[in-house]
Design a protein around this motif. Structure first.
Motif, short mmCIF file in Angstrom:
data_model
loop_
_atom_site.label_atom_id
_atom_site.label_comp_id
_atom_site.label_asym_id
_atom_site.label_seq_id
_atom_site.Cartn_x
_atom_site.Cartn_y
_atom_site.Cartn_z
N LEU A 73 -10.04 -18.66 1.48
CA LEU A 73 -9.05 -18.35 2.52
C LEU A 73 -8.64 -16.89 2.49
N ASN A 74 -8.40 -16.38 1.29
CA ASN A 74 -7.94 -15.00 1.19
C ASN A 74 -9.09 -14.01 1.38
N SER A 75 -10.32 -14.46 1.17
CA SER A 75 -11.47 -13.58 1.44
C SER A 75 -11.57 -13.30 2.93
N PHE A 76 -11.36 -14.33 3.75
CA PHE A 76 -11.39 -14.12 5.20
C PHE A 76 -10.30 -13.13 5.62
N ILE A 77 -9.10 -13.28 5.03
CA ILE A 77 -8.01 -12.38 5.36
C ILE A 77 -8.33 -10.96 4.91
N GLY A 78 -8.89 -10.82 3.70
CA GLY A 78 -9.23 -9.50 3.20
C GLY A 78 -10.33 -8.83 4.00
N ILE A 79 -11.37 -9.59 4.37
CA ILE A 79 -12.46 -9.01 5.17
C ILE A 79 -11.95 -8.58 6.54
N ASN A 80 -11.10 -9.40 7.13
CA ASN A 80 -10.54 -9.04 8.44
C ASN A 80 -9.69 -7.77 8.36
N ALA A 81 -8.89 -7.65 7.29
CA ALA A 81 -8.07 -6.44 7.10
C ALA A 81 -8.95 -5.22 6.86
N LEU A 82 -10.04 -5.41 6.13
CA LEU A 82 -10.93 -4.29 5.83
C LEU A 82 -11.61 -3.77 7.09
N THR A 83 -12.02 -4.68 7.96
CA THR A 83 -12.73 -4.26 9.18
C THR A 83 -11.78 -3.66 10.22
N GLN A 84 -10.55 -4.14 10.27
CA GLN A 84 -9.62 -3.67 11.30
C GLN A 84 -8.80 -2.46 10.85
N ASN A 85 -8.36 -2.45 9.60
CA ASN A 85 -7.43 -1.41 9.15
C ASN A 85 -8.01 -0.49 8.07
N GLY A 86 -9.20 -0.77 7.60
CA GLY A 86 -9.80 0.10 6.61
C GLY A 86 -9.51 -0.34 5.18
N LEU A 121 -6.63 -3.09 2.45
CA LEU A 121 -7.02 -4.03 1.40
C LEU A 121 -6.47 -3.60 0.04
N LEU A 122 -6.50 -2.30 -0.21
CA LEU A 122 -5.95 -1.80 -1.48
C LEU A 122 -4.45 -2.07 -1.57
N ALA A 123 -3.73 -1.86 -0.47
CA ALA A 123 -2.29 -2.14 -0.47
C ALA A 123 -2.02 -3.62 -0.67
N ALA A 124 -2.84 -4.47 -0.04
CA ALA A 124 -2.64 -5.91 -0.17
C ALA A 124 -2.94 -6.40 -1.58
N LEU A 125 -3.81 -5.70 -2.29
CA LEU A 125 -4.15 -6.11 -3.66
C LEU A 125 -3.18 -5.57 -4.70
N THR A 126 -2.49 -4.48 -4.41
CA THR A 126 -1.65 -3.84 -5.43
C THR A 126 -0.16 -4.06 -5.22
N ILE A 127 0.32 -3.92 -4.00
CA ILE A 127 1.78 -4.02 -3.77
C ILE A 127 2.34 -5.38 -4.17
N PRO A 128 1.69 -6.51 -3.86
CA PRO A 128 2.24 -7.81 -4.30
C PRO A 128 2.33 -7.97 -5.80
N LEU A 129 1.63 -7.15 -6.57
CA LEU A 129 1.73 -7.24 -8.03
C LEU A 129 3.10 -6.79 -8.53
N VAL A 130 3.79 -5.95 -7.75
CA VAL A 130 5.08 -5.41 -8.20
C VAL A 130 6.12 -6.52 -8.35
N PRO A 131 6.39 -7.34 -7.32
CA PRO A 131 7.37 -8.42 -7.51
C PRO A 131 6.92 -9.45 -8.54
N ALA A 132 5.60 -9.70 -8.62
CA ALA A 132 5.12 -10.67 -9.61
C ALA A 132 5.38 -10.15 -11.03
N LEU A 133 5.12 -8.87 -11.26
CA LEU A 133 5.38 -8.28 -12.57
C LEU A 133 6.88 -8.26 -12.87
N GLY A 134 7.70 -7.96 -11.83
CA GLY A 134 9.14 -7.97 -12.03
C GLY A 134 9.66 -9.35 -12.41
N THR A 135 9.12 -10.39 -11.80
CA THR A 135 9.53 -11.75 -12.15
C THR A 135 9.12 -12.09 -13.57
N LEU A 136 7.91 -11.67 -13.96
CA LEU A 136 7.46 -11.93 -15.33
C LEU A 136 8.37 -11.26 -16.35
#
Length: 607
Positions: free
Chosen positions: A235-248, A252-267
């Motif tokens: 499911l997330n591969s389709f979302i990532g491929i679509n973001a890569l083709t439309q927005n560059g 995809l880099l922002a989608a892979l890194t920014i969500p790690l910040v709240p996850a790390l904060g919760t940990l």
């Protein structure tokens, strides 16, 4: 270097009992400290220790009914303990027996001492005199005790201990009058598994289950996890491929890194709040994977199914507010149900590991962090170009604890059931927590969806956009209020954890299972952490694991004894009980720690 001979544990002081409150407060007979500087365990580092209200005493009791210099506790050369009443008028009571002025009265470990309105419990391991056996030393102390007791007037201990206004029971709590532990014989010479499942997992499954059945259960669980992980990845591969083709690639880099910040904060937050009875790493990981791998695809398909049903039922002219409310309810009900099932499964299968409100909050936060990590990936991948700043504020700055907060409403109330024996509370409380989680989540999504609809219906309208922004910011007020309630429950739960350690490890100090220094150290989470780090810097990673495992085993023993006192049944079908397994693990770990430290010192001296 000072030596620790024993401790005086505060059982009751007038200021330690907070005023009773109505509602779902944690009721406990154990004294709890609201502030970290309230001393509830006093270590006896001298052979003579003075007790009183004056600051010049070795132990200062902030009790107006205690004299400035009230008593002195003495360890003599024969290994016997005594208490001396230093006041000419005030009385000291030991187990209800009044001790007149300047009388040298013998003490036994676990004796209760009353000075003024303060009740203390004396704890000390047996001290043998050089040249005498333990039995000879004990007999000498007992003979002196009989002589002194005959000279004292008779007393009514039950009446004293159960006096009006004194919440302490007349007898010691369950587990405090146990016999000394016998020698261990099983597993001699074996080294403890420091990263293994631990004592609790040894008794999690019935011994009637054969090895084949256990492998089948493990294989089924891993298969479900693998299937859900594959679905999530697709499911997330389709979302990532679509973001890569439309927005560059940047999207995809922002989608892979920014969500790690709240996850790390919760940990990091979970590591901070899980202070006393720490949850094992594998259960934290399991709950995180439940939210990230199992809950996401399950909630995705269920929500899509319900959305399709709602579209068929609602007429084209239906109010947008009603549509938003139903969509919000769909998201809140579905997601909190799937996430809550992980908590409920953990509670039912590993009940001994789900101890209290603290554990409910910890596991809920891990499930919520895993769920939010994958959900944020889709948000940032699809909204990178048009609303990156808004998403950072909305999903990271303000909403980094959104999903953990919703799930913790149910998890904390599920943990509350471990604090009560009332059957109706054990059923109603988790149900109320679940309803609260669903309502909070549904209302939050309803406001978010409706605000987005208004902005889309009025493009270019600055007034509507600002109003929607203010509405979305105010949408975080209910979760913030829920966080304040959870913080209150967490503080109460942590205070009770410390009280359980003090209460149920008292007999283990007397029996020599837990040392005096360890008993005092376990009351202070920050000092315990510093001691663990000291072991890491001085002796390395493996020794650090040993020290952590020792402290955790001692606290686990206290909680196991507390569970039994709260009505948990003994483990049937096993050759031994968890309490004995904990004591054996403590003995082995201490032997390994001492042997390793001696070898390290010998190597340093040799070089």
């Amino acid at each position: 270097m000072s030596q620790s001979y024993g401790v005086l544990r505060v059982v009751h002081m007038p200021h330690l009992q907070p005023p009773t409150t109505r509602g779902w407060a944690i009721r406990t007979p154990y004294p709890t400290a609201w502030l970290p500087d309230e001393q509830l365990v006093h270590v006896l580092t001298r052979r003579e220790t003075s007790i009183g209200r004056a600051l010049s005493n070795d132990i200062v009791l902030m009790d107006l009914s205690v004299s400035r210099e009230h008593a002195r506790v003495v360890l003599d050369s024969d290994g016997c303990w005594y208490i001396i009443n230093l006041t000419p008028h005030n009385v000291i009571r030991v187990n209800g027996q009044a001790i007149p002025s300047h009388v040298r009265f013998p003490l036994r470990s676990q004796d209760l001492i009353v000075l003024g309105s303060t009740m203390l419990q004396f704890l000390a391991p047996h001290v043998a005199v050089a040249g005498d056996s333990e039995e000879q030393t004990e007999q000498a102390c007992a003979r002196y005790a009989e002589q002194v007791t005959q000279l004292l007037p008779s007393a009514q201990p039950q009446a004293v201990l159960a006096a009006p206004g004194n919440p302490i029971p007349a007898t010691l709590p369950p587990g405090e009058g146990e016999a000394a532990c016998g020698p261990w014989s099983e597993g001699e010479g074996e080294e403890e598994d420091l990263l293994g499942a631990g004592v609790t997992m040894q008794f999690a499954l019935s011994p009637r289950l054969g090895r084949r059945t256990r492998w089948i259960m493990a294989g089924a669980a891993l298969s479900i996890l693998a299937i859900c992980a594959l679905i999530t990845l697709i499911l997330n591969s389709f979302i990532g491929i679509n973001a890569l083709t439309q927005n560059g690639a940047s999207s995809l880099l922002a989608a892979l890194t920014i969500p790690l910040v709240p996850a790390l904060g919760t940990l990091l937050l979970v590591n901070f709040i899980d202070r006393f009875e720490r949850e094992p790493w594998y259960l934290r990981l399991a709950t995180f994977l439940w939210g990230m791998v199992i809950a996401i695809p399950t909630a995705f398909f269920i929500e899509r199914l319900i959305d399709g049903v709602l579209l068929n039922l609602l007429e084209p002219g239906t109010s947008t507010v009603l549509r938003s409310a139903l969509q919000g309810l769909n998201a809140g009900f579905t997601e909190e149900t799937v996430k809550g099932l992980g908590l409920l499964l953990l509670f039912l299968v590993l009940r001994d590991q789900f101890d209290n409100i603290t554990d409910g909050i910890v596991y809920s936060a891990m499930i919520g962090a895993g769920f939010a990590l994958v959900e944020n990936f889709s948000y940032f991948a699809t909204g990178y170009r048009n609303s990156l700043v808004f998403l950072i504020i909305y999903r990271v700055v303000l909403g980094w604890l959104g999903h953990p907060t919703f799930t913790a409403c149910f998890g904390s109330m599920l943990g509350y059931t471990r604090h009560t024996r009332s059957r109706w509370q054990q059923v109603i409380t988790p149900l109320l927590g679940y309803i609260m989680a669903v309502m909070l989540h549904s209302f939050f999504d309803f406001v978010d969806i409706q605000a987005g609809i208004e902005v889309q219906a009025n493009p270019g309208n600055t007034h509507v956009a600002m109003l929607a922004l203010v509405t979305i910011i105010c949408d975080y007020i209910p979760p913030f209020l829920a966080q304040m309630l959870l913080l209150y429950l967490l503080i109460r739960s942590l205070a009770q954890e410390g009280a359980i350690i003090r209460e149920f490890l008292a007999s283990e100090v007397s029996n020599g299972v837990v040392t005096v220094d360890e008993y005092a150290l376990l009351q202070h989470s920050f000092q315990r952490t510093r001691q663990e780090r000291k072991a890491l810097w001085q002796y390395g990673f493996k020794h650090w694991l040993r020290v952590k495992a020792l402290y955790q085993a001692e606290i686990g023993l206290a909680f196991r004894k507390w569970h039994v006192s709260m009505g948990d049944s003994q483990k049937t079908g096993y050759l031994r009980q968890p309490e004995d397994a904990y004591r054996e693990r403590i003995r082995r770990l201490r032997q390994e720690i001492r042997a390793f430290e001696e070898q390290a010192r010998a190597r340093r001296q040799g070089t």
